[in-house]
Design a protein around this motif. Structure first.
Motif, PDB file in Angstrom:
ATOM      1  N   GLY A  78       0.600  -1.077  -0.029  1.00  0.00           N
ATOM      2  CA  GLY A  78      -0.063  -0.010   0.075  1.00  0.00           C
ATOM      3  C   GLY A  78       0.862   1.309   0.068  1.00  0.00           C
ATOM      4  O   GLY A  78       0.439   2.440  -0.520  1.00  0.00           O
ATOM      5  N   VAL A  79       1.974   1.221   0.685  1.00  0.00           N
ATOM      6  CA  VAL A  79       2.904   2.440   0.764  1.00  0.00           C
ATOM      7  C   VAL A  79       3.395   2.688  -0.462  1.00  0.00           C
ATOM      8  O   VAL A  79       3.400   3.991  -1.084  1.00  0.00           O
ATOM      9  CB  VAL A  79       3.986   2.059   1.970  1.00  0.00           C
ATOM     10  N   PHE A  80       3.961   1.658  -1.293  1.00  0.00           N
ATOM     11  CA  PHE A  80       4.433   2.114  -2.536  1.00  0.00           C
ATOM     12  C   PHE A  80       3.371   2.093  -3.824  1.00  0.00           C
ATOM     13  O   PHE A  80       3.687   2.664  -4.796  1.00  0.00           O
ATOM     14  CB  PHE A  80       5.584   0.917  -2.740  1.00  0.00           C
ATOM     15  N   LEU A  81       2.131   1.638  -3.455  1.00  0.00           N
ATOM     16  CA  LEU A  81       1.194   1.916  -4.700  1.00  0.00           C
ATOM     17  C   LEU A  81       0.911   3.418  -4.378  1.00  0.00           C
ATOM     18  O   LEU A  81       0.645   4.220  -5.456  1.00  0.00           O
ATOM     19  CB  LEU A  81      -0.073   1.043  -3.936  1.00  0.00           C
ATOM     20  N   LEU A  82       1.043   3.968  -2.986  1.00  0.00           N
ATOM     21  CA  LEU A  82       0.816   5.247  -3.078  1.00  0.00           C
ATOM     22  C   LEU A  82       2.165   6.231  -2.938  1.00  0.00           C
ATOM     23  O   LEU A  82       2.234   7.379  -2.488  1.00  0.00           O
ATOM     24  CB  LEU A  82       0.056   5.601  -1.597  1.00  0.00           C
ATOM     25  N   ALA A  83       3.154   5.763  -3.656  1.00  0.00           N
ATOM     26  CA  ALA A  83       4.448   6.496  -3.665  1.00  0.00           C
ATOM     27  C   ALA A  83       4.607   7.912  -3.833  1.00  0.00           C
ATOM     28  O   ALA A  83       5.128   8.632  -3.431  1.00  0.00           O
ATOM     29  CB  ALA A  83       5.690   5.673  -4.560  1.00  0.00           C
ATOM     30  N   PRO A  84       3.627   8.148  -5.311  1.00  0.00           N
ATOM     31  CA  PRO A  84       3.689   9.529  -5.617  1.00  0.00           C
ATOM     32  C   PRO A  84       3.164  10.588  -4.554  1.00  0.00           C
ATOM     33  O   PRO A  84       3.807  11.676  -4.535  1.00  0.00           O
ATOM     34  CB  PRO A  84       2.890   9.469  -6.887  1.00  0.00           C
ATOM     35  N   ILE A  85       2.421  10.209  -4.001  1.00  0.00           N
ATOM     36  CA  ILE A  85       1.833  11.011  -2.794  1.00  0.00           C
ATOM     37  C   ILE A  85       2.496  11.018  -1.486  1.00  0.00           C
ATOM     38  O   ILE A  85       2.834  11.925  -0.884  1.00  0.00           O
ATOM     39  CB  ILE A  85       0.332  10.642  -2.356  1.00  0.00           C
ATOM     40  N   LEU A  86       2.951   9.733  -0.990  1.00  0.00           N
ATOM     41  CA  LEU A  86       3.439   9.733   0.331  1.00  0.00           C
ATOM     42  C   LEU A  86       5.118   9.676   0.218  1.00  0.00           C
ATOM     43  O   LEU A  86       5.692  10.319   1.208  1.00  0.00           O
ATOM     44  CB  LEU A  86       2.933   8.218   0.813  1.00  0.00           C
ATOM     45  N   LEU A  87       5.787   8.920  -0.721  1.00  0.00           N
ATOM     46  CA  LEU A  87       7.122   8.910  -0.579  1.00  0.00           C
ATOM     47  C   LEU A  87       7.825   9.888  -1.421  1.00  0.00           C
ATOM     48  O   LEU A  87       8.925  10.188  -1.230  1.00  0.00           O
ATOM     49  CB  LEU A  87       7.367   7.442  -1.118  1.00  0.00           C
ATOM     50  N   ALA A  88       7.224  10.311  -2.613  1.00  0.00           N
ATOM     51  CA  ALA A  88       7.893  11.456  -3.223  1.00  0.00           C
ATOM     52  C   ALA A  88       8.358  12.495  -2.410  1.00  0.00           C
ATOM     53  O   ALA A  88       9.098  12.891  -2.541  1.00  0.00           O
ATOM     54  CB  ALA A  88       7.154  11.632  -4.693  1.00  0.00           C
ATOM     55  N   PRO A  89       7.213  13.313  -1.600  1.00  0.00           N
ATOM     56  CA  PRO A  89       7.763  14.332  -0.888  1.00  0.00           C
ATOM     57  C   PRO A  89       8.997  14.132   0.051  1.00  0.00           C
ATOM     58  O   PRO A  89       9.762  14.869   0.202  1.00  0.00           O
ATOM     59  CB  PRO A  89       6.509  14.658  -0.225  1.00  0.00           C
ATOM     60  N   ILE A  90       8.814  13.009   0.715  1.00  0.00           N
ATOM     61  CA  ILE A  90       9.888  12.574   1.696  1.00  0.00           C
ATOM     62  C   ILE A  90      11.322  12.412   0.678  1.00  0.00           C
ATOM     63  O   ILE A  90      12.292  12.907   1.394  1.00  0.00           O
ATOM     64  CB  ILE A  90       9.602  11.266   2.401  1.00  0.00           C
ATOM     65  N   LEU A  91      11.228  11.831  -0.373  1.00  0.00           N
ATOM     66  CA  LEU A  91      12.372  11.559  -1.169  1.00  0.00           C
ATOM     67  C   LEU A  91      12.931  13.009  -1.595  1.00  0.00           C
ATOM     68  O   LEU A  91      14.241  13.359  -1.628  1.00  0.00           O
ATOM     69  CB  LEU A  91      12.187  10.852  -2.222  1.00  0.00           C
ATOM     70  N   ARG A  92      12.065  14.011  -1.891  1.00  0.00           N
ATOM     71  CA  ARG A  92      12.535  15.265  -2.488  1.00  0.00           C
ATOM     72  C   ARG A  92      13.171  16.069  -0.935  1.00  0.00           C
ATOM     73  O   ARG A  92      14.205  16.635  -1.412  1.00  0.00           O
ATOM     74  CB  ARG A  92      11.179  16.107  -2.581  1.00  0.00           C
ATOM     75  N   LEU A  93      12.752  16.014   0.179  1.00  0.00           N
ATOM     76  CA  LEU A  93      13.409  16.505   1.165  1.00  0.00           C
ATOM     77  C   LEU A  93      14.677  15.794   1.627  1.00  0.00           C
ATOM     78  O   LEU A  93      15.682  16.598   2.023  1.00  0.00           O
ATOM     79  CB  LEU A  93      12.469  16.358   2.474  1.00  0.00           C
TER      80      LEU A  93
END
Length: 983
Positions: A78-93
């Motif tokens: 579920g986390v990685f299915l929502l990667a553009p919403i949840l993980l991309a901002p963290i990766l940007r930071l």
């Protein structure tokens, strides 16, 4: 088939050595970069999440809690299915600010050392059960395969082996700032081996026990209770909290954070992981029930946690080695990455803040060895916890304990990404409240069996429960209490300005908006000097050089904008080296910003560059507004007139292409600097005009590369809209226009006008010359007759006088014809009265002006600094215009007054005056009040130019007598020896 402990330890050593060789050849560059950075490598490296819990614990969990085991796989999927919403901002930071752990992220977002330290301590404590579970899994799997009565000593040697390889894998550099490509490829290889071995065990069970899928179907038909026991636990409603725990752990747990963000070699691979990783875990999830049913069908003698080994043992033993290898891969990979990440967290947030930096020490060497010691210490803690709690609790219990602990970081993470109003006080209170519940209700009863949390359970109105029900209750109570306390405390307590700025930077879809604050350091060398104290000269110079290289700046940079970027990059780089808390404090102490009065303006140039990067992410109204912004900006850039924009603090924030062409200075080298720092002559010219009160200078002369140039200058103050004051409140806009060609054309036209004037004067000149010529002829005839000596002398004298009269007339005409033009001004004393008299004499040569009454009332002793020929042009133009505007016989006066270091000259008439609509533009070229064909409109423009060249001023008053009359007033520097030297 019997195995010895030495054989299995040798397999473990050979396996870890193989992974190290994979990492080594990767870092040597023997594997092509396109393969190393391939999205598939990133996807498999994220398989580190599948630790020994996935290999052993998930099967045991399925045995006890049925299909609830799927929560483990559904959570991370579920986390990685929502990667553009949840993980991309963290990766940007993490990429932008070089944040290598959740503690770094919280310390940066909440601008607090305590936030980082608290997160680190809680993370270490929360991860101890999961780390000890990996040790337990390997030790007990060896015990099962060998019959070794005491697995503790096996666990000890396994910990030593993991310590050695953890140091070899990731502690060969000072910090996690460097990307470990070898580690990423090694963990990806580990995941591939793990999944392959786990799938092989499932296939052994499917074909070795059931003779294929059809046999499995028959067995399930004969044992329908096997399916019902998988469904039954779903009715207890514990699955939702478990999915949440596994969902969160896939983001916050140190090994996942490290591989997903810190070691991300290709940011675009996150898109591939959004479907690739769920597919990978789908394969593993399908294997779990097959292994479970195969173990039950073959009456495996192991506990449910180790059914993966039991299936292999029940089918000849070969499959057991595959099960052991899968468990070893999962445990070792997770241990190595988690301990590397935890050691970095402890170093950055516990060790460094407590031990001041010493410039006399080798910083990089100290960091490296401290990190190695921390790796050994954390593994030692995990081993101690294993000895305390491991033998008495299953792998499932140990794993779930850590997954519930991970839930305590949810409110802080939500505040980081989605709620900018959350503050550090709320984070402290929420973490402490939630962690206290977890500690008292789950951890302490596990470590100390005599500890009972009955009173705590009753305090929250919950029933006493065991197993999954108990975990579910504690998870819900702790995270809800954590979130409520976090929200309430954040609402009632204030935020600091630094925390608010960091919150804006962390918010999803926000732009980093640094402010234009002035630095105390003004050069790159001052940066090195300032950082040499805490870091040492060598380290400081290396870090500054690295930051300059990252920004592609040179060491001679002095622009405030560039120095601010350098400071930000230094803090970012040092954040990767020392952690965000220490880096932020170090920069504030040694490279502080100057105290700011009032609100600070945002760095609009940096925002513009970030908007360009975000362009593809904008849609709808935001995209339309961005297109409008780009259109207006392009219009400004392409204007044929030079435009310079200055912020309220004097920094250049706009420099269009016309200015680049005019000055020969690129915008890249001016944005962020100040006018005074520009090369000569532009720096002095523009800064002087910007500071002055005049809003317009129609003509300004300057020398550029040995050539005369003329520019027209305008300026305007614009109030910046909106509360953010992005450009500093008041924006000063300077507009430059190159009028050199116009001046040359004016000069040629003025010269033509003078020649036309000479033509008009020709008749008068002929008449004036004819009179003395006639007199000379008469006197010469008298000399032919008889005359005495005295008469001859007198006649000769009169002839000479008439000759001089002719010479003066001719010289006046020649002087007038050659005055003006684009040439150097001859500075010297000029008598005002004499120059005015000469101009009047010239005008009286014109038949149209002989009826005019000129009155020269200038003081005979007043002298000004200037060029006599060009000032003669001024008088001729002004007196000629006065004569044209006056009736015959009207008086035209020239007066002069002493005004200290200035001489004021007035030329006044009582003619028809100047229309009001022409007064504002009277000195502009081609502006005239004369009828068509009578004037070119260049006379007063020439007057203005000449007076300006003489550092004087000229203005007009009209009317002066009722509705008639005009008075031109000129002020010129008075002549003196001292004044001449300054001009």
């Amino acid at each position: 088939m019997a195995y010895s402990v030495s054989d299995l330890i040798l397999i473990a050593g050979a396996y870890l050595l193989f992974l190290f060789l994979v990492a080594w050849i990767t870092e040597k560059g023997w594997i092509p970069a396109r393969l190393v950075r391939h999205p598939a490598v990133y996807v498999f490296s994220l398989g580190v999440y599948a630790s020994a819990w996935a290999i052993y614990g998930s099967v045991g969990y399925a045995h006890d809690y049925g299909y609830n085991f799927l929560a483990y796989f559904l959570g991370i999927s579920g986390v990685f299915l929502l990667a553009p919403i949840l993980l991309a901002p963290i990766l940007r930071l993490t990429t932008t600010y070089q944040l290598s752990s959740l503690a770094d992220l919280f310390a940066f977002r909440y601008r607090s050392r305590l936030a980082g330290a608290l997160t680190t301590v809680m993370m270490v404590v929360g991860m101890l059960p999961l780390l000890s579970m990996q040790i337990k899994a390997v030790a007990e799997s060896i015990q099962i395969l060998t019959g070794e009565p005491d697995p503790a000593w096996v666990a000890f040697w396994f910990c030593l082996l993991i310590t050695l390889f953890a140091i070899l894998f990731g502690a060969r550099h000072a910090t996690a700032r460097e990307r470990h490509e070898g580690l990423v490829v090694a963990i990806a290889t580990e995941s591939l081996i793990k999944v392959a071995a786990f799938a092989a065990v499932a296939l052994i069970g499917l074909f070795g026990v059931f003779d294929g899928p059809s046999g499995l179907g028959v067995w399930l038909d004969q044992h329908p209770e096997m399916l019902s026991r998988l469904y039954a636990p779903l009715q207890d409603n514990t699955w939702h909290s478990l999915i949440m725990a596994f969902f969160v752990s896939a983001v916050v747990m140190p090994h996942m954070f490290h591989m997903a963000f810190t070691e991300n070699l290709n940011p675009r691979a996150l898109v591939s992981a959004s479907w690739g990783l769920p597919l990978l875990f789908l394969v593993m999830a399908l294997c779990v029930p097959i292994i479970l049913w195969a173990a039950l069908a073959s009456n495996a003698t192991t506990s449910p946690d180790y059914f993966t080994l039991g299936v292999g043992l029940a089918n000849g033993g070969g499959g057991a080695v595959l099960g052991y290898l899968a468990g070893l891969a999962g445990a070792s990979g997770m241990l190595i990455v988690a301990i590397l990440s935890l050691s970095g967290m402890c170093l950055n947030h516990l060790i460094l803040p407590a031990s001041p930096l010493n410039s006399a020490q080798d910083l990089y060497r100290n960091l490296l060895w401290t990190r190695r010691v921390l790796i050994a210490a954390i593994l030692a803690l995990a081993y101690v916890f294993y000895r305390l709690a491991g033998p008495n609790h299953s792998a499932v219990e140990l794993g779930v304990l850590s997954f519930v602990a991970a839930l305590q970081f949810v409110p802080g993470l939500i505040g980081t990404l989605f709620w900018p109003s959350g503050n550090r006080n709320g984070l402290y209170a929420g973490l402490c409240a939630g962690f206290a519940v977890w500690l008292a209700a789950l951890l302490l009863p596990m470590v100390y069996p005599d500890w009972h949390a009955q009173h705590l359970v009753e305090m929250f109105g919950l029933r006493r429960a065991e197993g999954a029900d108990h975990w579910n209750q504690v998870a819900i109570v702790s995270v809800v209490l954590n979130g409520i306390v976090y929200a309430i405390v954040s609402i009632v307590t204030p935020m600091s300005r630094a925390e608010r700025t960091a919150a804006e930077a962390c918010a999803v879809d926000s732009l980093r908006r640094p402010y234009r604050w002035d630095l105390s350091a003004q050069t790159v060398d001052e940066f090195v000097t300032a950082l040499s104290g805490p870091l040492g000269p060598g380290t400081a110079a290396r870090e500054v050089d690295m930051a300059l290289g990252d920004l592609q700046l040179n060491a001679n940079e002095t622009r405030p904008y560039a120095l601010r970027r350098l400071r930000d990059q230094l803090e970012t780089n040092l954040s990767g080296l020392l952690g965000p808390s220490v880096a932020h404090q170090l920069m504030d102490d040694n490279l502080p910003y100057k105290p700011q009065d009032g609100e600070s303006s945002e760095d609009i140039q940096f925002i513009e560059s970030r908007l360009e990067q975000y362009r593809d992410r904008l849609s709808g109204l935001a995209a339309e507004l961005d297109s409008l912004r780009r259109f207006h900006r392009q219009t400004l850039l392409e204007l044929p007139m030079g435009v310079i924009s200055l912020g309220g603090d004097g920094e250049i924030i706009g420099w269009n292409r016309a200015v680049e062409h005019l000055t020969g200075i690129d915008a890249e080298h001016t944005i962020g600097s100040r006018l005074a720092h520009l090369p000569a002559p532009w720096g002095d010219l523009l800064s002087e005009f910007g500071r002055g009160e005049a809003m317009h200078e129609p003509q300004r002369h300057l020398e550029v590369d040995g050539q005369s140039r003329w520019v027209s200058l305008h300026k305007s103050l614009i109030q910046s809209p909106g509360p953010s004051e992005q450009a500093g409140g008041l924006v000063l806009v300077l507009v430059l226009e190159d009028i050199t060609e116009l001046r040359q054309m004016e000069s040629h036209l003025a010269h033509n006008e003078r020649l036309a004037s000479i033509g008009r004067l020709a008749a008068g000149v002929a008449h004036e010359i004819g009179n003395p010529v006639t007199a000379i002829a008469c006197l010469a005839q008298n000399l032919d007759g008889e005359c005495d000596r005295e008469e001859q002398t007198l006649s000769a004298s009169q002839i000479m006088e008439q000759t001089r009269r002719i010479t003066r007339i001719v010289e006046s005409l020649v002087t007038f014809s050659h005055s003006g033009g684009l040439r150097d001004t001859i500075q010297g004393p000029v008598n005002v009265a004499a120059t005015a008299a000469e101009a009047i004499a010239l005008l009286l040569l014109d038949p149209d002006h002989r009826a005019q009454r000129f009155e020269n009332q200038c003081a005979p002793d007043l002298e000004v600094i200037g060029d006599p020929q060009r000032l003669l042009q001024v008088f001729v133009n002004l007196l000629g215009n006065a004569a044209d505007a006056s009736d015959a016989g009207d008086a035209i006066r020239v007066l002069s007054e002493d005004h200290g270091d200035k001489v004021r000259i007035q030329v006044e008439d009582h003619g028809h005056g100047i229309p009001e609509e022409l007064r504002a533009a009277l000195f502009e070229p081609f502006v005239t009040s004369k009828p068509p064909g009578r004037g070119t409109g260049l006379g007063l423009a020439l007057v203005y130019s000449i007076i300006e060249d003489h550092h004087g001023t000229v203005w007009v008053e009209s009317p002066i007598d009722g509705d008639r009359g005009t008075r031109f007033i000129i002020e010129l520097p008075r002549f003196s020896a001292g004044a001449l030297s300054t001009h």
